[in-house]
Design an enzyme around this catalytic site. Structure first.
Site, PDB file in Angstrom:
ATOM      1  N   ASP A 270       0.864  -1.184   0.000  1.00 46.33           N
ATOM      2  CA  ASP A 270       0.000   0.000   0.000  1.00 46.33           C
ATOM      3  C   ASP A 270       0.896   1.228   0.000  1.00 46.33           C
ATOM      4  O   ASP A 270       2.003   1.181  -0.522  1.00 46.33           O
ATOM      5  CB  ASP A 270      -0.945  -0.029   1.203  1.00 46.33           C
ATOM      6  CG  ASP A 270      -2.283   0.649   0.914  1.00 46.33           C
ATOM      7  OD1 ASP A 270      -2.267   1.854   0.609  1.00 46.33           O
ATOM      8  OD2 ASP A 270      -3.335  -0.008   0.977  1.00 46.33           O
ATOM      9  N   HIS A 293       2.323   1.938  -3.136  1.00 39.92           N
ATOM     10  CA  HIS A 293       1.354   2.836  -3.753  1.00 39.92           C
ATOM     11  C   HIS A 293       1.835   4.271  -3.663  1.00 39.92           C
ATOM     12  O   HIS A 293       1.045   5.202  -3.733  1.00 39.92           O
ATOM     13  CB  HIS A 293      -0.011   2.691  -3.092  1.00 39.92           C
ATOM     14  CG  HIS A 293      -0.684   1.382  -3.368  1.00 39.92           C
ATOM     15  ND1 HIS A 293      -1.952   1.069  -2.900  1.00 39.92           N
ATOM     16  CD2 HIS A 293      -0.275   0.289  -4.061  1.00 39.92           C
ATOM     17  CE1 HIS A 293      -2.278  -0.162  -3.287  1.00 39.92           C
ATOM     18  NE2 HIS A 293      -1.272  -0.649  -3.988  1.00 39.92           N
TER      19      HIS A 293
END
Length: 462
Positions: A270, A293
């Site tokens: 993430d 991310h």
């Protein structure tokens, strides 16, 4: 004694309650970005804690420190026996004395359950992990009486250092494999039912914190989280989990002020670093991200909430093989503002959505259009170079229909396809700013000047 004085000096300078930039007081030198991830031409001269600082030598403990070895309190360290009570006992004793050190010795694996280590404690408290520390292996092994939202919690501390040459192992695999996780359900769908996974390390309502030297890996959810803190120094930390591990943000901060994150390597499933509401005076330098991310501000404004973020600088960062690069994301219907954001000297390699502002952030297709929004202004992108994944435009500014993004500055932005050719031009919607230099690819959609009106009510309270 010299070591203790050095650590105290660094801790005392972690924060400036009057709003100064505490981390600029630390002597800086060229950083050591991981040679495995760093590009050949990593930009800039990022800061570092001096090589002779005690913070770069976590295996050394001053002879004047009061050392509380968890083994002396009954910890077995075989990776199977529950050593929680031994850790609590050592912490309790160390908390009572000045310059207390809770020592987790090397070459052993210590299993402890969800625990809150709380203060207030005497000044100079250190938790030094030189071995391995880990939670129970998965939800079936998790004690029913324990919280499934967090594992290690540090609460109400001032002047605390978490350091060591060891590893914090999160045993996250069985949590990631739960059928409620999007990547494990049928056709990638989330199944109904409780789906809590614990954050590995949480600092709550504390100040003057130092985290350095540790390897933190395979968290069930967020690896390290700061909530309601002031004065945080993170240096030379390694955080890792697989690319598809869900919600495993590397470092997450919210309602936290005066933060410095330096010289660290983060790869996870993430956000590499996520900045939530209530954060200000955050400096990120010499960090390598990927896979991840990217570095995200947000999401902000969920459920029509008020969110304020200001004075954030991200410099001398390398982002590789990530789904996003530099991202600001807000929900429709929120209020507040994001101001004073600087992204500078950023190198990218195969990054999708390299530069993105998304004020229509939504996790489902059921989100409705709203008239209010978090106001974005004074966002600068300078010397952003590298390659992008052509599945998405490299630059995407989707601002609110009713409240424009203003004062966006673009300078020396050069992004080329990693493979193939450019598919889409940059996208802009209600975005205003200035191109100080020509951008590659050209961003002709960025409007000059200022919009005719702004919704001033969105700024109240920031």
């Amino acid at each position: 004694m010299l070591w203790i004085l050095s650590v105290q000096f660094l801790i005392q300078n972690v924060t400036n309650v009057d709003g100064g930039r505490h981390h600029n007081r630390i002597k800086k030198q060229k950083s050591e970005i991981s040679p495995e991830l760093a590009p050949a031409d990593s930009p800039g001269e990022p800061p570092a804690v001096p090589a002779d600082s005690p913070l770069t030598q976590p295996g050394n403990i001053s002879s004047t420190s009061c050392i509380f070895n968890v083994s002396d309190y009954g910890a077995i360290g075989d990776g199977e026996t529950d050593d929680t009570e031994a850790f609590k006992a050592a912490w309790k004793e160390a908390c009572r004395v000045e310059n207390g050190v809770v020592l987790v010795p090397s070459d052993q694996v210590f299993l402890i359950t969800s625990t809150i280590f709380s203060g207030p404690c005497e000044p100079g408290l250190i938790l030094q992990v030189d071995g391995m520390l880990m939670p129970p292996d998965g939800p079936d092994s998790w004690p029913e009486s324990d919280s499934t939202k967090q594992w290690l919690v540090f609460y109400n501390l001032d002047g605390f250092t978490f350091t060591g040459a060891g590893t914090i192992e999160g045993n996250g695999q069985k949590w990631w494999d739960l059928p409620c996780k999007p990547h494990k359900g049928p056709n990638g769908k989330t199944l109904p039912g409780p789906c809590y996974s614990p954050a590995l390390i949480r600092f709550f309502m504390s100040s003057n914190l130092v985290v350095t030297g540790l390897r933190i890996q395979n968290s069930p959810q967020f690896h390290v989280k700061f909530d309601g803190c002031q004065g945080v120094l993170i240096d030379s930390v390694s955080i890792s989990s697989p690319k598809l591990s869900p919600n495993t943000d590397g470092i997450h901060i919210e309602n936290t002020k005066s933060v410095g994150i330096y010289n660290s390597v983060i790869g996870n499933g993430d956000d590499c670093i996520s900045i939530g509401p209530g954060c200000s005076d955050v400096e990120i330098e010499a960090v390598t991200c990927g896979p991840s991310h990217g570095i995200s501000i947000g999401s902000l404004g969920v459920h029509n909430s008020h969110a304020c973020v200001s004075n954030i600088s991200v410099r001398n960062v390398f982002i590789k093989d990530s789904d996003n690069g530099l991202r600001i994301k807000t929900w429709q219907g929120g209020t507040g503002s994001v101001t004073g954001i600087t992204f500078e000297n950023i190198q990218m390699e195969n990054v999708r959505n390299s530069v993105i502002i998304d004020q229509y952030y939504c996790l489902t297709k059921a989100c409705r259009n709203e008239t209010s929004a978090v106001y974005l202004s004074d966002v600068a992108y300078r010397n952003i170079k590298g390659t992008y994944d052509v599945r998405s435009p490299p630059i995407h500014f989707a601002c609110s229909d009713t409240i424009a993004c203003t004062n966006i500055t673009m300078s020396e932005v050069e992004l080329l396809p990693y493979e193939g050719v450019l598919v889409d031009d940059p996208f802009c919607w209600n975005a205003y700013g200035l191109q100080e230099t020509l951008t590659i690819p050209p961003i002709d959609c960025l409007q000059e000047g200022m919009p005719q009106s702004l919704e001033e009510s969105s700024l109240l309270g920031c």
